[in-house]
Each structure stands twice: as structure tokens, then as C-alpha cells.
Design a protein around this motif. Structure first.
Motif, PDB file in Angstrom:
ATOM      1  N   ALA A 172       0.835  -1.204   0.000  1.00  0.00           N
ATOM      2  CA  ALA A 172       0.000   0.000   0.000  1.00  0.00           C
ATOM      3  C   ALA A 172       0.868   1.252   0.000  1.00  0.00           C
ATOM      4  N   GLY A 173       1.941   1.227   0.787  1.00  0.00           N
ATOM      5  CA  GLY A 173       2.851   2.369   0.833  1.00  0.00           C
ATOM      6  C   GLY A 173       3.476   2.659  -0.514  1.00  0.00           C
ATOM      7  N   VAL A 174       3.922   1.617  -1.190  1.00  0.00           N
ATOM      8  CA  VAL A 174       4.511   1.783  -2.524  1.00  0.00           C
ATOM      9  C   VAL A 174       3.472   2.348  -3.497  1.00  0.00           C
ATOM     10  N   MET A 175       2.235   1.846  -3.416  1.00  0.00           N
ATOM     11  CA  MET A 175       1.183   2.306  -4.323  1.00  0.00           C
ATOM     12  C   MET A 175       0.823   3.776  -4.095  1.00  0.00           C
ATOM     13  N   TYR A 176       0.794   4.200  -2.824  1.00  0.00           N
ATOM     14  CA  TYR A 176       0.539   5.617  -2.528  1.00  0.00           C
ATOM     15  C   TYR A 176       1.613   6.491  -3.180  1.00  0.00           C
ATOM     16  N   MET A 177       2.863   6.083  -3.042  1.00  0.00           N
ATOM     17  CA  MET A 177       3.957   6.862  -3.614  1.00  0.00           C
ATOM     18  C   MET A 177       3.898   6.874  -5.139  1.00  0.00           C
ATOM     19  N   MET A 178       3.564   5.728  -5.727  1.00  0.00           N
ATOM     20  CA  MET A 178       3.457   5.649  -7.191  1.00  0.00           C
ATOM     21  C   MET A 178       2.312   6.512  -7.703  1.00  0.00           C
ATOM     22  N   ASP A 179       1.196   6.516  -6.996  1.00  0.00           N
ATOM     23  CA  ASP A 179       0.033   7.301  -7.428  1.00  0.00           C
ATOM     24  C   ASP A 179       0.348   8.790  -7.408  1.00  0.00           C
ATOM     25  N   THR A 180       0.961   9.254  -6.319  1.00  0.00           N
ATOM     26  CA  THR A 180       1.337  10.674  -6.245  1.00  0.00           C
ATOM     27  C   THR A 180       2.320  11.034  -7.352  1.00  0.00           C
ATOM     28  N   THR A 181       3.306  10.184  -7.561  1.00  0.00           N
ATOM     29  CA  THR A 181       4.297  10.423  -8.610  1.00  0.00           C
ATOM     30  C   THR A 181       3.637  10.477  -9.985  1.00  0.00           C
ATOM     31  N   ALA A 182       2.701   9.556 -10.228  1.00  0.00           N
ATOM     32  CA  ALA A 182       2.008   9.516 -11.519  1.00  0.00           C
ATOM     33  C   ALA A 182       1.185  10.775 -11.751  1.00  0.00           C
ATOM     34  N   HIS A 183       0.565  11.305 -10.688  1.00  0.00           N
ATOM     35  CA  HIS A 183      -0.213  12.535 -10.813  1.00  0.00           C
ATOM     36  C   HIS A 183       0.632  13.674 -11.377  1.00  0.00           C
ATOM     37  N   PHE A 184       1.874  13.743 -10.934  1.00  0.00           N
ATOM     38  CA  PHE A 184       2.717  14.865 -11.329  1.00  0.00           C
ATOM     39  C   PHE A 184       3.528  14.608 -12.592  1.00  0.00           C
ATOM     40  N   LEU A 185       3.731  13.338 -12.940  1.00  0.00           N
ATOM     41  CA  LEU A 185       4.556  13.018 -14.105  1.00  0.00           C
ATOM     42  C   LEU A 185       3.751  12.729 -15.372  1.00  0.00           C
ATOM     43  N   TYR A 245      -2.883  11.572 -16.835  1.00  0.00           N
ATOM     44  CA  TYR A 245      -3.145  10.734 -15.656  1.00  0.00           C
ATOM     45  C   TYR A 245      -4.595  10.261 -15.612  1.00  0.00           C
ATOM     46  N   ASN A 246      -5.532  11.116 -16.016  1.00  0.00           N
ATOM     47  CA  ASN A 246      -6.948  10.760 -15.942  1.00  0.00           C
ATOM     48  C   ASN A 246      -7.282   9.508 -16.751  1.00  0.00           C
ATOM     49  N   SER A 247      -6.475   9.215 -17.758  1.00  0.00           N
ATOM     50  CA  SER A 247      -6.693   8.010 -18.562  1.00  0.00           C
ATOM     51  C   SER A 247      -6.416   6.746 -17.749  1.00  0.00           C
ATOM     52  N   TYR A 248      -5.593   6.881 -16.719  1.00  0.00           N
ATOM     53  CA  TYR A 248      -5.216   5.738 -15.887  1.00  0.00           C
ATOM     54  C   TYR A 248      -5.765   5.859 -14.464  1.00  0.00           C
ATOM     55  N   LYS A 249      -6.634   6.841 -14.241  1.00  0.00           N
ATOM     56  CA  LYS A 249      -7.120   7.148 -12.887  1.00  0.00           C
ATOM     57  C   LYS A 249      -7.761   5.942 -12.216  1.00  0.00           C
ATOM     58  N   THR A 250      -8.625   5.225 -12.937  1.00  0.00           N
ATOM     59  CA  THR A 250      -9.321   4.073 -12.358  1.00  0.00           C
ATOM     60  C   THR A 250      -8.342   2.970 -11.968  1.00  0.00           C
ATOM     61  N   LEU A 251      -7.340   2.752 -12.802  1.00  0.00           N
ATOM     62  CA  LEU A 251      -6.332   1.731 -12.511  1.00  0.00           C
ATOM     63  C   LEU A 251      -5.544   2.082 -11.256  1.00  0.00           C
ATOM     64  N   PHE A 252      -5.093   3.327 -11.173  1.00  0.00           N
ATOM     65  CA  PHE A 252      -4.324   3.735  -9.998  1.00  0.00           C
ATOM     66  C   PHE A 252      -5.177   3.702  -8.733  1.00  0.00           C
ATOM     67  N   LEU A 253      -6.447   4.068  -8.859  1.00  0.00           N
ATOM     68  CA  LEU A 253      -7.344   4.017  -7.701  1.00  0.00           C
ATOM     69  C   LEU A 253      -7.435   2.602  -7.152  1.00  0.00           C
ATOM     70  N   ALA A 254      -7.552   1.630  -8.056  1.00  0.00           N
ATOM     71  CA  ALA A 254      -7.625   0.227  -7.636  1.00  0.00           C
ATOM     72  C   ALA A 254      -6.308  -0.232  -7.016  1.00  0.00           C
ATOM     73  N   LEU A 255      -5.191   0.178  -7.627  1.00  0.00           N
ATOM     74  CA  LEU A 255      -3.880  -0.218  -7.122  1.00  0.00           C
ATOM     75  C   LEU A 255      -3.610   0.322  -5.724  1.00  0.00           C
ATOM     76  N   VAL A 256      -4.172   1.500  -5.431  1.00  0.00           N
ATOM     77  CA  VAL A 256      -4.006   2.086  -4.104  1.00  0.00           C
ATOM     78  C   VAL A 256      -5.029   1.515  -3.123  1.00  0.00           C
ATOM     79  N   ALA A 257      -6.284   1.459  -3.558  1.00  0.00           N
ATOM     80  CA  ALA A 257      -7.374   1.116  -2.639  1.00  0.00           C
ATOM     81  C   ALA A 257      -7.292  -0.317  -2.127  1.00  0.00           C
ATOM     82  N   ILE A 258      -7.009  -1.276  -3.007  1.00  0.00           N
ATOM     83  CA  ILE A 258      -7.057  -2.690  -2.593  1.00  0.00           C
ATOM     84  C   ILE A 258      -6.032  -3.018  -1.513  1.00  0.00           C
ATOM     85  N   PRO A 259      -4.725  -2.770  -1.734  1.00  0.00           N
ATOM     86  CA  PRO A 259      -3.779  -3.088  -0.659  1.00  0.00           C
ATOM     87  C   PRO A 259      -3.947  -2.208   0.563  1.00  0.00           C
ATOM     88  N   SER A 260      -4.405  -0.957   0.361  1.00  0.00           N
ATOM     89  CA  SER A 260      -4.600  -0.047   1.488  1.00  0.00           C
ATOM     90  C   SER A 260      -5.727  -0.532   2.400  1.00  0.00           C
TER      91      SER A 260
END
Length: 203
Positions: free
Chosen positions: A153-166, A170-185
Motif C-alpha cells: 500500500a505504501g509503494v502504491m501511494y507513492m506511485m500514485d502521487t508520482t504519476a499525478h505529477f509526471l 493521468y486521468n486516462s489511468y485514474k481508475t487503474l491507480f485508484l484500484a492499485l491504491v485502494a485494494i492493498p490499502s
């Protein structure tokens, strides 16, 4: 205060954070983003309750940080882990300052700009929260499955924040990142909260 009491305090605080964050984020903030003007005009009480719920998450985040530090202070990483969680709480507190301005805004663009400001600051805080979870997983160690999900979950939080800025799209992948963060969290943090309530602090 004995370890069992500290564990219960941390577990109860975690549960309060969980439900307060769900209400504030998915029932208030999302509604504010979908129908900004209508929400501010017709559901001001709901928006105010959402702001209060976000404030409660910060208060109990600090309590969790304190309780976990007291529980695991003999571990060499405990102080560092606590510091990153406190950084997250402080940044989240700053982000909340933006939300009350939405109550006096009259245009959709103003309200959305306020919500965007809150989200950006919150995302920065979640990056540090991710580091905290990775360290916490190293500190807790047992049950191993919970420690594993905390670190993921910690890694996913960091990846999601990084993806937002890089990522410009990002909106094209928003649902995927939400799942990657939400499930382990959800699995990791809620399992940890239940473990703290039922078994934590016994040894």
C-alpha cells in the motif's frame, strides 16, 4: 499505559479514520467535484460535515502515530516512521484550510480550483504517508501478510502521487491507480486495525 491499551487506542483511531475518510472523500468531496455550485448552495451542511470529517482524520492520525510509536519505540525505525506519518498529518491539516473557502464561492471554476488545491496538497501528504506504511510494515513484521500489504500500500501511494505529477494524461489511468491504491490499502490497514483491536500489544 500498557501495550494492550495503546494497541486498542490505535485500532479504534484507525477505524474512525477509515469511516471519516470514506464519508469526507466519497460522499462530500466527490459530490463537490461533480456538481460544485449545486452542492455548495443546497448541501452546505454536508460540506461542513465533510470538512469536520477531514479534521477528525488528522486528529486521529496523530493519535495513531503516537500510539504506534509507544508500541514499537524499541524498533530503530519507529521514530522515522512516526515522523513521516506526522508529516502527512501536518500537510493534510494545511490542505483542509482550502475547503471552507468553497462555502463562500459562487462560481463552478472557483469551487473546482479550491477542490484541486486541496487534492494536490493531499497527494503530497500521501507520498509521505506511503513511506510511513513501508516503514511500518518493516517494523510490525507479524502477522507477515498484514506487514506485506502495508508495504505494498505504501509503494502504491507513492506511485500514485508520482504519476499525478509526471503523467500529463493521468486521468486516462485514474481508475487503474485508484484500484492499485485502494485494494492493498483497505486490506492492509483495516486488517492491521482489526489485529490491533484483537491481538496487538499482547507480547
Amino acid at each position: 499505559m500498557n501495550p494492550r491499551h495503546l494497541s486498542r487506542i490505535a485500532g479504534i483511531s484507525y477505524v474512525i479514520i477509515f469511516f471519516a475518510a470514506i464519508f469526507a472523500n466519497f460522499f462530500v468531496l466527490e459530490k463537490l467535484l461533480e456538481t460544485p455550485v449545486e452542492t455548495v448552495r443546497q448541501d452546505q451542511v454536508m460540506v461542513r460535515l465533510g470538512i469536520l470529517a477531514f479534521l477528525l482524520t488528522v486528529v486521529f492520525d496523530v493519535i495513531v502515530a503516537w500510539a504506534l510509536y509507544e508500541l514499537y519505540k524499541k524498533h530503530p525505525l519507529s521514530g522515522l516512521s512516526t515522523s513521516f506519518r506526522m508529516m502527512h498529518a501536518a500537510i493534510m491539516g494545511v490542505a483542509i484550510f482550502a475547503l471552507p473557502m468553497a462555502l463562500t464561492s459562487t462560481t463552478e471554476s472557483e469551487i473546482l480550483a479550491i477542490a484541486d488545491t486541496f487534492n494536490i496538497i493531499w497527494l503530497i501528504g500521501l507520498f509521505f504517508f506511503g513511506i510511513h506504511l513501508i516503514l511500518l510494515g518493516r517494523i510490525v513484521k507479524t502477522p507477515r501478510i498484514i506487514a506485506f500489504f502495508l508495504m505494498v500500500a505504501g509503494v502504491m501511494y507513492m506511485m500514485d502521487t508520482t504519476a499525478h505529477f509526471l503523467l500529463a494524461d493521468y486521468n486516462s489511468y485514474k481508475t487503474l491507480f485508484l484500484a492499485l491504491v485502494a485494494i492493498p490499502s483497505i486490506v492492509g490497514e483495516m486488517s492491521f486495525a482489526v489485529w490491533l483491536l484483537l491481538k496487538g500489544g499482547r507480547n
